[in-house]
Write an enzyme that holds these catalytic residues in place. Structure first.
Site, PDB file in Angstrom:
ATOM      1  N   GLY A 164      -3.505 -77.557 -24.060  1.00 41.57           N
ATOM      2  CA  GLY A 164      -4.151 -78.692 -24.716  1.00 41.57           C
ATOM      3  C   GLY A 164      -3.548 -79.979 -23.861  1.00 41.57           C
ATOM      4  O   GLY A 164      -3.605 -81.326 -24.650  1.00 41.57           O
ATOM      5  N   ARG A 292      -7.889 -68.646 -29.753  1.00 41.51           N
ATOM      6  CA  ARG A 292      -8.437 -69.803 -30.987  1.00 41.51           C
ATOM      7  C   ARG A 292      -9.528 -69.962 -31.062  1.00 41.51           C
ATOM      8  O   ARG A 292     -10.049 -69.457 -30.157  1.00 41.51           O
ATOM      9  CB  ARG A 292      -7.187 -70.223 -31.652  1.00 41.51           C
ATOM     10  CG  ARG A 292      -7.431 -71.501 -30.082  1.00 41.51           C
ATOM     11  CD  ARG A 292      -6.644 -72.554 -30.340  1.00 41.51           C
ATOM     12  NE  ARG A 292      -5.890 -73.303 -29.105  1.00 41.51           N
ATOM     13  CZ  ARG A 292      -6.789 -73.790 -28.348  1.00 41.51           C
ATOM     14  NH1 ARG A 292      -7.229 -74.220 -29.476  1.00 41.51           N
ATOM     15  NH2 ARG A 292      -5.766 -74.302 -27.817  1.00 41.51           N
TER      16      ARG A 292
END
Length: 385
Positions: A164, A292
């Site tokens: 991220g 994910r």
């Protein structure tokens, strides 16, 4: 199939998961913090339960609270969305210990793919080219300086335990390494609870391309094409599109084929995204996997017609993959723009406030995924997306 799903997230992705559950006829419970009492997901939910105060560590990262909420509300599955606990093997294990299905890879799979450096080595052994870099996790500043000097600057420091954009630092000189390594470690520790850092060679003028995969618990897998996520700010994606405009058909097929074959061989399951760098000569290098659903999953849904959230739920329930690779058709081109609550006059710093007016675009080919509504107050406690 599950009897009821707890949605353990907030904002846009909570609304998206709620819509998928409704489409599948599966009841869902929205977990929310005190700051999110009036969010759109809570307003739309048939059932909602408060899991704690505004701070994420006491609510969306509070594993006992989430498990209790699931059990009290009669859920048999938990969807973590993205961010927060979505790639946490410990949370997946806790869910399993309480007979709750974690909608994502099972705990042992998440554990195997938890270290980004170890995953690079594992997938390289299965045929994926990787970016040259450190020989392992750097032990200290002296080790980092020695390895970077040997490999050649510039290098990109990366946390092994997460992604991220957090903890990443571009280092062009030994002097920069002296200041950047402690900062990268501190950010990694704060974000992921692990300060392990490795580095990769920095590829100038590269593009960021990722391949979406779907793999069931029985070893069957398909890819759903690639997305180009090259437009970023501070290592955070802003615009994503698919297919990548930087690849020809032959390169595209080779990338997709290598990605799905290598990750199936490594024993992955669920939805996942393999991320690559594409250099100016058309060579691609694996950098990491996201275990994910991604923020940019609507790009893939738009060009394939496959509902990734629904497929993710089915795979977590142990169902066999219903789609075959030859059945996947790629139609047209899709572009996604992330709209963030930020102040452009203050270096795009996150900004809070009330949404006074909201006019959303509409029309053929237009899709808007949002949790906003007129009167909604953007809180200061979470990501600005």
């Amino acid at each position: 199939m599950f009897s009821k799903i707890l949605i353990a997230n907030r904002g846009e992705i909570a609304v998206r998961i709620l819509r998928a559950c409704r489409d599948m006829g599966v009841p869902a419970v929205v977990a929310y913090s005190e700051a999110d009492r009036d969010t759109l997901a809570v307003r739309l939910a048939d059932e909602a339960i408060c899991i704690g105060p505004a701070e994420a560590r006491r609510s969306y990262l509070n594993q006992p609270a989430l498990v209790s909420a699931a059990l009290i509300s009669g859920c048999d599955a938990v969807h973590p969305g993205y961010g927060f606990l979505s790639e946490d093997p410990g949370f997946a294990e806790v869910c399993a210990a309480h007979d709750l299905h974690f909608i994502g890879p099972r705990a042992e799979v998440l554990e195997r793919f938890a270290s980004k450096y170890a995953v690079r080595r594992m997938l390289a052994a299965n045929g994926l080219p990787t970016v040259p870099g450190s020989r392992g996790i750097v032990s200290d500043l002296g080790d980092a300086l020695a390895q970077a000097t040997e490999a050649g600057y510039p290098v990109l420091l990366k946390p092994s335990a997460g992604g991220g954009g957090r903890g990443m630092r571009l280092v062009r000189t030994p002097r920069e390494m002296e200041t950047s390594l402690p900062l990268a470690r501190s950010e990694a520790q704060a974000a992921f609870g692990d300060d392990s850092i490795y580095f990769e060679a920095w590829i100038e003028e590269s593009r960021h391309v990722e391949v979406q995969v779907l793999i069931d618990q029985h070893g069957n897998g398909i890819h759903l094409g690639e997305r180009d996520c090259s437009i970023q700010r501070r290592h955070q994606k802003l615009i994503e599109e698919g297919p990548s405009p930087a690849m020809n058909d032959a390169a595209r097929e080779r990338l997709r084929d290598l990605a799905i074959r290598s990750v199936v061989a490594a024993g992955y399951e669920s939805v996942g995204t393999l991320e690559f760098l594409l250099d100016g000569d058309g060579n691609f290098y694996f950098i990491e996997i996201n275990c994910r659903i991604q923020v940019e999953h609507p790009v893939t849904e738009a060009i394939t017609g496959v509902d990734l959230i629904r497929e993710q739920i089915r795979l977590a329930a142990g169902e066999s993959l219903r789609l075959r690779q030859e059945e996947i058709a790629f139609n047209g081109h899709a572009i996604e723009f992330r709209i963030n609550a930020e102040d452009p006059n203050d270096n795009f710093a996150p900004q809070t406030g009330v949404i006074e007016e909201l006019q959303l675009p509409a029309g053929p080919g237009v899709r808007v995924d949002t949790h906003l509504y007129p009167g909604y107050e953007v809180p200061p406690f979470y990501d600005s997306l």
